[in-house]
Write an enzyme that holds these catalytic residues in place. Structure first.
Site, PDB file in Angstrom:
ATOM      1  N   ARG A  86     -87.795  58.644 -61.536  1.00 33.12           N
ATOM      2  CA  ARG A  86     -89.198  59.030 -61.698  1.00 33.12           C
ATOM      3  C   ARG A  86     -89.761  58.442 -62.986  1.00 33.12           C
ATOM      4  O   ARG A  86     -89.212  58.640 -64.058  1.00 33.12           O
ATOM      5  CB  ARG A  86     -89.304  60.557 -61.721  1.00 33.12           C
ATOM      6  CG  ARG A  86     -90.622  61.115 -62.223  1.00 33.12           C
ATOM      7  CD  ARG A  86     -91.647  61.168 -61.112  1.00 33.12           C
ATOM      8  NE  ARG A  86     -92.939  61.587 -61.638  1.00 33.12           N
ATOM      9  CZ  ARG A  86     -93.386  62.828 -61.617  1.00 33.12           C
ATOM     10  NH1 ARG A  86     -92.666  63.775 -61.083  1.00 33.12           N
ATOM     11  NH2 ARG A  86     -94.577  63.128 -62.103  1.00 33.12           N
ATOM     12  N   ARG A  95     -94.931  58.819 -56.700  1.00 30.77           N
ATOM     13  CA  ARG A  95     -93.691  59.082 -57.413  1.00 30.77           C
ATOM     14  C   ARG A  95     -92.498  59.132 -56.462  1.00 30.77           C
ATOM     15  O   ARG A  95     -92.617  59.532 -55.304  1.00 30.77           O
ATOM     16  CB  ARG A  95     -93.765  60.353 -58.237  1.00 30.77           C
ATOM     17  CG  ARG A  95     -93.860  61.676 -57.531  1.00 30.77           C
ATOM     18  CD  ARG A  95     -95.271  62.144 -57.180  1.00 30.77           C
ATOM     19  NE  ARG A  95     -96.300  61.988 -58.179  1.00 30.77           N
ATOM     20  CZ  ARG A  95     -96.555  62.861 -59.127  1.00 30.77           C
ATOM     21  NH1 ARG A  95     -95.869  63.957 -59.220  1.00 30.77           N
ATOM     22  NH2 ARG A  95     -97.530  62.647 -59.971  1.00 30.77           N
ATOM     23  N   ASP A  98     -90.741  64.340 -57.087  1.00 37.20           N
ATOM     24  CA  ASP A  98     -91.467  65.365 -57.847  1.00 37.20           C
ATOM     25  C   ASP A  98     -90.846  66.711 -57.489  1.00 37.20           C
ATOM     26  O   ASP A  98     -90.738  67.043 -56.307  1.00 37.20           O
ATOM     27  CB  ASP A  98     -92.944  65.329 -57.424  1.00 37.20           C
ATOM     28  CG  ASP A  98     -93.814  66.221 -58.290  1.00 37.20           C
ATOM     29  OD1 ASP A  98     -93.487  66.427 -59.469  1.00 37.20           O
ATOM     30  OD2 ASP A  98     -94.849  66.705 -57.781  1.00 37.20           O
ATOM     31  N   ASP A 100     -91.395  70.648 -58.352  1.00 39.90           N
ATOM     32  CA  ASP A 100     -92.269  71.625 -59.006  1.00 39.90           C
ATOM     33  C   ASP A 100     -91.675  73.017 -58.884  1.00 39.90           C
ATOM     34  O   ASP A 100     -91.271  73.444 -57.793  1.00 39.90           O
ATOM     35  CB  ASP A 100     -93.669  71.613 -58.365  1.00 39.90           C
ATOM     36  CG  ASP A 100     -94.487  70.411 -58.800  1.00 39.90           C
ATOM     37  OD1 ASP A 100     -94.204  69.846 -59.870  1.00 39.90           O
ATOM     38  OD2 ASP A 100     -95.413  70.031 -58.050  1.00 39.90           O
TER      39      ASP A 100
END
Ligand SMILES: Nc1ncnc2c1ncn2[C@@H]1O[C@H](COP(=O)(O)OP(=O)(O)OP(=O)(O)O)[C@@H](O)[C@H]1O
Ligand SMILES: Nc1nc2c(c(=O)[nH]1)N=C(CO)CN2
Length: 163
Positions: A86, A95, A98, A100
């Site tokens: 990344r 990307r 990711d 989260d």
């Protein structure tokens, strides 16, 4: 020493490279990480990108049992993102991976570096649809609504189960 286990929900997304393989491999990495037990994994979804023009995403969610603080969990997720190549460029840009941190138990935390629940969880169909598959009754503590209730409030037309 006192030990603790908490449930946490994490969103996975990728739209650069072999996204299905990258998301699958990142789940395997999470499973191998000390202090993390994978409790549930959603199916994979193909989703239209929100943000600047860019390829569609592969999105999924996992529920983890963690024996680490929220800050350590975030640090672990950022390290895994980096290990998958990344590179941080524009906000909301493409990307390779990711991760989260969406929810951590019923915690509400607002610091400069870490916000829980994730500040955009309530508006993102690409997060709510996979999460509703594995954690429909989890109450998002800011709204007081379950994930199942939140998913009913958003437009899910750009989120498709990967065939
Ligand atoms: N709940 C959270 N999960 C992940 N990162 C968070 C969270 N709260 C705050 N952050 C911070 O956000 C920073 C930037 O995240 P990132 O570059 O992934 O944003 P983004 O994916 O472009 O946008 P978005 O936050 O809307 O998904 C991270 O380095 C981290 O410090
Ligand atoms: N469909 C989709 N769009 C996005 C995504 C994502 O995971 N899926 N992630 C973003 C930044 O976090 C920005 N836009």
């Amino acid at each position: 020493m006192e030990t603790f286990q908490k449930l946490s929900a994490v969103a996975l997304g990728s739209n650069l490279g072999d996204s299905v393989a990258i998301v699958q491999a990142s789940v395997e990495t999470l499973k191998r990480t000390p202090g993390i037990i994978l409790k549930a994994k959603s199916r994979f979804y193909n989703t239209k990108a929100i943000g600047p023009p860019q390829p569609d995403y592969i999105n999924a969610c996992v529920v983890l049992e963690v024996e680490m603080s929220p800050h350590l969990l975030l640090q672990t997720l950022l390290q895994i993102e980096n290990s998958f190549g990344r590179v941080r460029q524009e906000r909301w840009g493409a990307r390779s991976l990711d991760l989260d941190l969406l929810l951590y138990d019923n915690l509400i935390l607002r610091t400069e570096k870490l916000q829980i629940p994730h500040p955009r969880i309530r508006e993102r169909a690409f997060v709510l649809v996979p999460l509703a598959e594995i954690a429909p009754d989890w109450v998002e503590p800011v709204s007081g609504c379950t994930i199942k209730e939140l998913v009913e409030k958003v437009d899910c037309s750009d989120v498709h189960l990967l065939s």
